[in-house]
Scaffold this active site. Structure first.
Site, PDB file in Angstrom:
ATOM      1  N   LYS A 241     -55.895 -39.412  50.342  1.00  0.00           N
ATOM      2  CA  LYS A 241     -57.148 -39.720  51.060  1.00  0.00           C
ATOM      3  C   LYS A 241     -57.529 -38.516  51.917  1.00  0.00           C
ATOM      4  CE  LYS A 241     -59.410 -43.655  53.317  1.00  0.00           C
ATOM      5  NZ  LYS A 241     -60.531 -43.759  52.410  1.00  0.00           N
TER       6      LYS A 241
ATOM      7  N   HIS B 280     -55.699 -19.044  53.674  1.00  0.00           N
ATOM      8  CA  HIS B 280     -55.440 -20.276  52.930  1.00  0.00           C
ATOM      9  C   HIS B 280     -54.050 -20.884  53.164  1.00  0.00           C
ATOM     10  CE1 HIS B 280     -59.120 -19.076  51.012  1.00  0.00           C
ATOM     11  NE2 HIS B 280     -59.100 -20.121  50.190  1.00  0.00           N
TER      12      HIS B 280
ATOM     13  N   ARG C 289     -58.830 -17.433  59.490  1.00  0.00           N
ATOM     14  CA  ARG C 289     -59.045 -18.216  58.270  1.00  0.00           C
ATOM     15  C   ARG C 289     -58.201 -17.622  57.164  1.00  0.00           C
ATOM     16  NH1 ARG C 289     -61.821 -17.916  53.559  1.00  0.00           N
ATOM     17  NH2 ARG C 289     -62.440 -19.910  52.625  1.00  0.00           N
TER      18      ARG C 289
ATOM     19  N   LEU D 251     -57.898 -43.754  44.360  1.00  0.00           N
ATOM     20  CA  LEU D 251     -57.314 -43.974  45.680  1.00  0.00           C
ATOM     21  C   LEU D 251     -56.650 -45.362  45.688  1.00  0.00           C
ATOM     22  CD1 LEU D 251     -57.240 -42.746  48.643  1.00  0.00           C
ATOM     23  CD2 LEU D 251     -58.831 -44.603  49.145  1.00  0.00           C
TER      24      LEU D 251
ATOM     25  N   TYR E 123     -57.454 -38.844  56.187  1.00  0.00           N
ATOM     26  CA  TYR E 123     -58.144 -39.785  57.073  1.00  0.00           C
ATOM     27  C   TYR E 123     -57.907 -41.218  56.627  1.00  0.00           C
ATOM     28  CZ  TYR E 123     -61.863 -40.964  53.726  1.00  0.00           C
ATOM     29  OH  TYR E 123     -62.556 -41.452  52.638  1.00  0.00           O
TER      30      TYR E 123
ATOM     31  N   ARG F 218     -50.264 -45.434  54.127  1.00  0.00           N
ATOM     32  CA  ARG F 218     -50.978 -44.522  53.209  1.00  0.00           C
ATOM     33  C   ARG F 218     -51.251 -43.186  53.916  1.00  0.00           C
ATOM     34  NH1 ARG F 218     -56.542 -46.585  50.737  1.00  0.00           N
ATOM     35  NH2 ARG F 218     -57.194 -46.309  52.898  1.00  0.00           N
TER      36      ARG F 218
HETATM   37  N1  PDD Z   1     -63.511 -45.444  51.481  1.00  0.00           N
HETATM   38  N2  PDD Z   1     -61.794 -45.301  46.714  1.00  0.00           N
HETATM   39  C1  PDD Z   1     -62.369 -44.344  47.454  1.00  0.00           C
HETATM   40  C2  PDD Z   1     -62.744 -43.065  46.801  1.00  0.00           C
HETATM   41  C3  PDD Z   1     -62.623 -44.574  48.824  1.00  0.00           C
HETATM   42  O1  PDD Z   1     -63.189 -43.610  49.570  1.00  0.00           O
HETATM   43  C4  PDD Z   1     -62.274 -45.831  49.389  1.00  0.00           C
HETATM   44  C5  PDD Z   1     -62.507 -46.128  50.844  1.00  0.00           C
HETATM   45  C6  PDD Z   1     -61.671 -46.797  48.576  1.00  0.00           C
HETATM   46  C7  PDD Z   1     -61.247 -48.126  49.106  1.00  0.00           C
HETATM   47  O2  PDD Z   1     -60.109 -47.991  49.934  1.00  0.00           O
HETATM   48  P1  PDD Z   1     -59.811 -49.026  51.110  1.00  0.00           P
HETATM   49  O3  PDD Z   1     -59.837 -50.376  50.506  1.00  0.00           O
HETATM   50  O4  PDD Z   1     -58.458 -48.638  51.582  1.00  0.00           O
HETATM   51  O5  PDD Z   1     -60.900 -48.838  52.139  1.00  0.00           O
HETATM   52  C8  PDD Z   1     -61.447 -46.493  47.244  1.00  0.00           C
HETATM   53  C9  PDD Z   1     -63.585 -45.487  52.921  1.00  0.00           C
HETATM   54  C10 PDD Z   1     -63.837 -46.834  53.475  1.00  0.00           C
HETATM   55  C11 PDD Z   1     -64.535 -44.415  53.420  1.00  0.00           C
HETATM   56  O6  PDD Z   1     -64.382 -43.288  52.972  1.00  0.00           O
HETATM   57  O7  PDD Z   1     -65.376 -44.689  54.264  1.00  0.00           O
END
Ligand code: PDD
Length: 285
Positions: free
Chosen positions: A149, A102, A100, A206, A32, A51
């Site tokens: 992510k 894996h 379902r 991340l 996401y 990303r």
């Molecule tokens: N979260 N680290 C983690 C674990 C995150 O979930 C996020 C972002 C970031 C910052 O990434 P960015 O600058 O690209 O938003 C770092 C988003 C906003 C969320 O899950 O809502």
């Protein structure tokens, strides 16, 4: 009414339906993004999508859609939801299987879902009016692929809740070596003696787009020195300033960590200077 996008069509959110056999639902098997837009203008659209492409490649989700096609969809969903300050949420799951099981199924179409969420207007880069965040601390118990992510956010959700139930805005995470990784939904920075310091990117972190834009802005400007290196938790508590960054909170100054005051307990001057630069240049990305 909120208009969302699901697998090729825009519709009111109440009409968006996904099968319980969707692998995003059963396994958290998806990727996401959250892209911020202020007055309808996006910040970091291309790096966010890059990303997402990297994440899909890492988990072998194949999709033909180009950056230009995504840009068109993103512009449409912003317009259909009236512009303003929005987080554009994009989720691609591996798709809906017939059972379902894996292993990655063959010949399933990825499920594409997009929605918008209201975000707060950008705050003024003014240390005298900005609200200082309070954050908790806990050992990072998530998985070893935090650079992806993934929609499988239970580890992050548990950590965020640990901070939240103690009245905190976020929670900083440290690894088994007592070194800072990031926060449950943000990247983390400290400032010591005028130098901005943030952990090096690896599989524990991340690669935040806000983090990367900020570092690029600082590099181009050159007036505020920065380092990417290991940060111990002792350094966090002894820092002059602590910040967390994300697409929805931009650069948030932290004035309290685990109930202890950071620096003089006020929002810092380096934050103000860095956030001014970020604010001036964010729409270039
Ligand atoms: N979260 N680290 C983690 C674990 C995150 O979930 C996020 C972002 C970031 C910052 O990434 P960015 O600058 O690209 O938003 C770092 C988003 C906003 C969320 O899950 O809502």
């Amino acid at each position: 009414m909120s208009i969302v996008y699901l697998n090729g069509d825009f519709m009111p959110i109440e009409e968006a339906k996904i099968s319980p056999l969707d692998r995003g639902f059963l396994f958290g098997d998806g990727i996401y993004e959250v892209i911020p837009a202020y007055d309808g203008k996006t910040v970091g659209l291309a790096p966010h999508m890059q990303r997402m492409f990297n994440g899909m490649a890492a988990i072998e989700i194949k999709m033909e859609k180009t950056l230009a096609e995504w840009q068109t969809l993103i512009q449409s969903i912003i317009e259909k939801n009236g512009g303003g300050n929005l987080g554009i949420y994009i989720q691609v799951s591996r798709g809906t299987d017939v059972k379902r099981y894996h292993a990655y199924p063959e010949n399933v179409e990825p499920t594409i879902f997009m929605m918008t969420m209201p975000i707060k207007p950008a705050v003024e880069a003014d240390a005298s009016t900005a609200k200082g965040f309070s954050v908790g601390v806990t050992q990072d118990m998530r998985w070893k692929r935090c650079h992806i992510k993934s929609t499988a956010l239970l580890g992050n959700v548990i950590h965020f809740q640990e901070g939240y139930r103690d009245g905190n805005d976020e929670i900083l995470l440290y690894n088994e070596e007592n070194k800072l990784t990031e926060a449950s939904s943000s990247n983390a920075f400290i400032v010591k003696d005028g130098v901005v310091i943030t952990p090096v990117l690896d599989n524990q972190i991340l690669p935040g787009i806000t983090r990367n834009i900020l570092l690029d802005v600082l590099k181009k400007d050159g007036s505020i020195p920065f380092e990417e290196r290991d940060v111990t938790m002792d350094e966090v508590f002894a820092a002059d300033e602590v910040w967390v960054t994300s697409s929805s909170k931009e650069l948030a100054p932290v004035t309290q960590v685990d109930g202890k005051q950071i620096g003089d307990g006020k929002v810092g001057k380096v934050w103000e200077a860095a956030f001014k630069l970020y604010t001036a240049h964010k729409f270039d990305y």
